[in-house]
Design a protein around this motif. Sequence first.
Motif, short mmCIF file in Angstrom:
data_model
loop_
_atom_site.label_atom_id
_atom_site.label_comp_id
_atom_site.label_asym_id
_atom_site.label_seq_id
_atom_site.Cartn_x
_atom_site.Cartn_y
_atom_site.Cartn_z
N PRO A 1 0.84 -1.20 0.00
CA PRO A 1 0.00 0.00 0.00
C PRO A 1 0.87 1.25 0.00
CG PRO A 1 -0.09 -1.10 2.12
CD PRO A 1 0.75 -1.95 1.23
N HIS A 2 0.51 2.19 -0.82
CA HIS A 2 1.26 3.43 -0.99
C HIS A 2 0.51 4.56 -0.28
CE1 HIS A 2 3.51 6.55 -3.08
NE2 HIS A 2 2.36 7.08 -3.46
N LEU A 3 1.19 5.35 0.56
CA LEU A 3 0.53 6.49 1.20
C LEU A 3 0.16 7.50 0.12
CD1 LEU A 3 2.62 7.08 4.43
CD2 LEU A 3 0.36 6.07 4.21
N TYR A 4 -1.11 7.85 0.04
CA TYR A 4 -1.59 8.72 -1.02
C TYR A 4 -1.80 10.16 -0.55
CZ TYR A 4 -4.43 10.52 -4.80
OH TYR A 4 -4.91 11.29 -5.82
N GLY A 5 -2.42 10.33 0.61
CA GLY A 5 -2.68 11.67 1.11
C GLY A 5 -3.60 11.64 2.32
N VAL B 1 -2.90 -5.36 -6.69
CA VAL B 1 -3.70 -6.27 -5.86
C VAL B 1 -4.83 -6.85 -6.70
CG1 VAL B 1 -3.18 -5.05 -3.73
CG2 VAL B 1 -5.17 -4.42 -5.02
N THR B 2 -5.39 -7.95 -6.23
CA THR B 2 -6.49 -8.60 -6.91
C THR B 2 -7.70 -8.57 -5.97
OG1 THR B 2 -4.95 -10.07 -8.03
CG2 THR B 2 -7.26 -10.73 -7.99
#
Length: 58
Positions: free
Chosen positions: A4-8, A52-53
């Motif tokens: 998971p990527h920190l988005y905002g 991801v799936t």
Amino acid sequence: MRKPHLYGVSGGLYRLTANGWVTSEHDQLSPYSKPRYPGMLATRLHRELRGVTVVALP
């Protein structure tokens, strides 16, 4: 990469007027890749899912 990527963040915007502090009716999203809103009180952290799936639960 399956991380998971920190988005905002998102939250209410506040501004000072002659009659006191006023807040926005709806929360605003502020991505980390863009300039931030002044006067934001962040209430949620957003993550972006990559690679991801989606599966149905039984």
